[in-house]
Design an enzyme around this catalytic site. Structure first.
Site, PDB file in Angstrom:
ATOM      1  CG  ASP A 133      44.175  20.954  40.256  1.00 49.84           C
ATOM      2  OD1 ASP A 133      43.024  20.693  40.644  1.00 49.84           O
ATOM      3  OD2 ASP A 133      45.116  21.179  41.042  1.00 49.84           O
ATOM      4  CG  HIS A 190      43.522  18.801  43.703  1.00 42.63           C
ATOM      5  ND1 HIS A 190      43.497  20.166  43.885  1.00 42.63           N
ATOM      6  CD2 HIS A 190      42.928  18.278  44.807  1.00 42.63           C
ATOM      7  CE1 HIS A 190      42.934  20.452  45.035  1.00 42.63           C
ATOM      8  NE2 HIS A 190      42.573  19.322  45.617  1.00 42.63           N
ATOM      9  CD  GLU A 234      49.396  23.938  43.548  1.00 42.77           C
ATOM     10  OE1 GLU A 234      49.180  24.222  42.341  1.00 42.77           O
ATOM     11  OE2 GLU A 234      48.498  23.755  44.383  1.00 42.77           O
TER      12      GLU A 234
END
Length: 306
Positions: free
Chosen positions: A223, A213, A175
Site C-alpha cells: 500500500d 508503506h 490511512e
C-alpha cells in the site's frame, strides 16, 4: 394568701423533681455491673471464623467485574504518564530552558483494505489490534485525526528506509479508505493534498520524505496500491516523480541497484524492491526485472533528486 401558697407548692415541686433525679443516678452508681462488660468476656464470646478466604468462584467473578470497570486512558493521558515516568524521583530536578518533543520528518501513506472508514477507526480503537495511524481520510474527503502529530503512532511496523528502521518514531501515518483494488476519489485526494500541505509547511518535511508503506516494507506491504496518484502529489511537492517527456537512456555504467539503495530502499530482497518501484512509477510490477525504459525512469529520478 393564695400567692404565698402557689410559691410554696412550686418550691416543693422543684425539691421533689431534684430528689427523684438524684435517686436514679445513685441507683446506677450503686449497680456498676449492670452497665459494664469486661474485655475478657467479650473476647471469650467472640466467634472467630475458621477460614476467611473467599471461594474461588467468588474471586473469579469479582475479578471479571474489576476488569470491566478498568479506566481506558486516552493516547494523550498515556503519553503524559510516560513523561511522568521519565522523571526519576530519587534525583533533584530543575527544568532546562531549551528542549522540544518528537518532530515528524516523514509522512507515510497507506490504504486501509477495510470495508469502511468507520471500520478502520474502530480497528484503531481496539486494544488487541496494536495498530494506529495519525489520520484517516474517507472516500468523501472527510478527515479524522486519531493521534496528535507529536505522538508516536503504530503504522509502519517492520521495515527499513535508508538507515531508518524505526519509522514510527519519525513519521506521521495517513490511512486512505480504499480496498487497494479501486481508484482513489478526487474528494479524497483533494483532502489529502490539503493535509500534506499543512504538514509539510508546519514541520518542514522534505519532498523526498513522502513515501508509501510498500517503499518501507517491500515484499511485506503493497500500500498504497498502483491506483494511487503519486504523480499528482509530486506536482505539489509531496514525493518524487520522473519527467516522462525528457527521458534519456541510462548510461552503460549506471547501476540500478545502487540507485534504488540510494533512494532509500532496503536491497535485501532486490526482486521485491523492483516490483515496488515498478508498481509505484510505472503502474505494473511484472516481471521482477528492469527493462531499458524502466532503467531510464530510474536514471531520471536519480539525476533529479539524488
Amino acid at each position: 394568701m393564695l400567692r404565698v401558697w402557689l410559691r410554696w407548692v412550686g418550691v416543693c415541686g422543684l425539691f421533689v423533681f431534684v430528689a427523684c433525679g438524684t435517686a436514679k443516678k445513685t441507683n446506677v452508681l450503686q449497680n456498676p455491673q449492670a452497665m459494664v462488660i469486661t474485655p475478657v468476656q467479650s473476647i471469650e464470646q467472640a466467634i472467630v471464623p475458621s477460614d476467611t478466604l473467599l471461594p474461588t468462584s467468588t474471586v473469579t467473578e469479582q475479578a471479571k467485574v474489576s476488569q470491566s470497570l478498568q479506566v481506558v486512558l486516552s493516547p494523550e493521558q498515556l503519553a503524559w504518564n510516560m513523561l511522568q515516568d521519565g522523571n526519576h524521583k530519587q534525583y533533584d530536578f530543575a527544568t532546562a530552558m531549551h528542549y522540544d518533543i518528537r518532530k515528524p520528518q516523514f509522512v507515510m501513506l497507506h490504504h486501509t483494505s477495510q470495508a469502511s472508514m468507520a471500520q478502520t477507526i474502530r480497528t484503531f480503537q481496539l486494544p488487541h489490534t496494536k495498530v494506529s495511524s495519525h489520520y484517516v481520510i474517507g472516500r468523501d474527503g472527510r478527515v479524522v485525526q486519531m493521534l496528535n502529530d507529536y505522538l508516536r503512532g503504530w503504522h509502519a511496523g517492520r521495515g527499513k528506509w535508508g538507515n531508518i528502521t524505526d519509522m514510527n518514531s519519525v513519521s506521521i501515518g495517513i490511512e486512505l479508505d480504499n480496498s487497494g483494488n479501486e481508484p482513489f476519489p478526487d474528494a479524497q485526494i483533494n483532502s489529502l493534498l490539503q493535509l500534506l500541505d499543512t504538514l509539510k509547511t508546519k514541520y518542514a518535511i522534505p519532498q523526498k520524505n513522502f513515501i508509501g508503506h510498500s517503499d518501507f516494507a517491500p515484499g511485506r506491504k503493497d500500500d498504497p496500491s498502483m491506483f494511487f496518484p503519486w504523480e499528482r502529489l509530486a506536482e505539489r511537492g509531496f514525493g518524487i516523480w520522473f519527467n516522462a517527456d525528457h527521458l534519456v537512456p541510462a548510461p552503460a555504467n549506471f547501476n540500478p541497484m545502487d540507485a534504488l539503495k540510494l533512494m532509500g530502499y532496503d536491497m535485501n530482497n532486490p526482486e521485491a524492491v523492483i516490483r515496488v518501484f515498478k508498481k509505484k512509477f510505472l503502474k505494473r510490477d511484472l516481471p521482477a526485472q528492469l527493462s531499458d525504459q524502466e532503467k531510464a525512469v530510474l536514471y531520471d529520478l536519480y539525476r533529479k533528486f539524488y
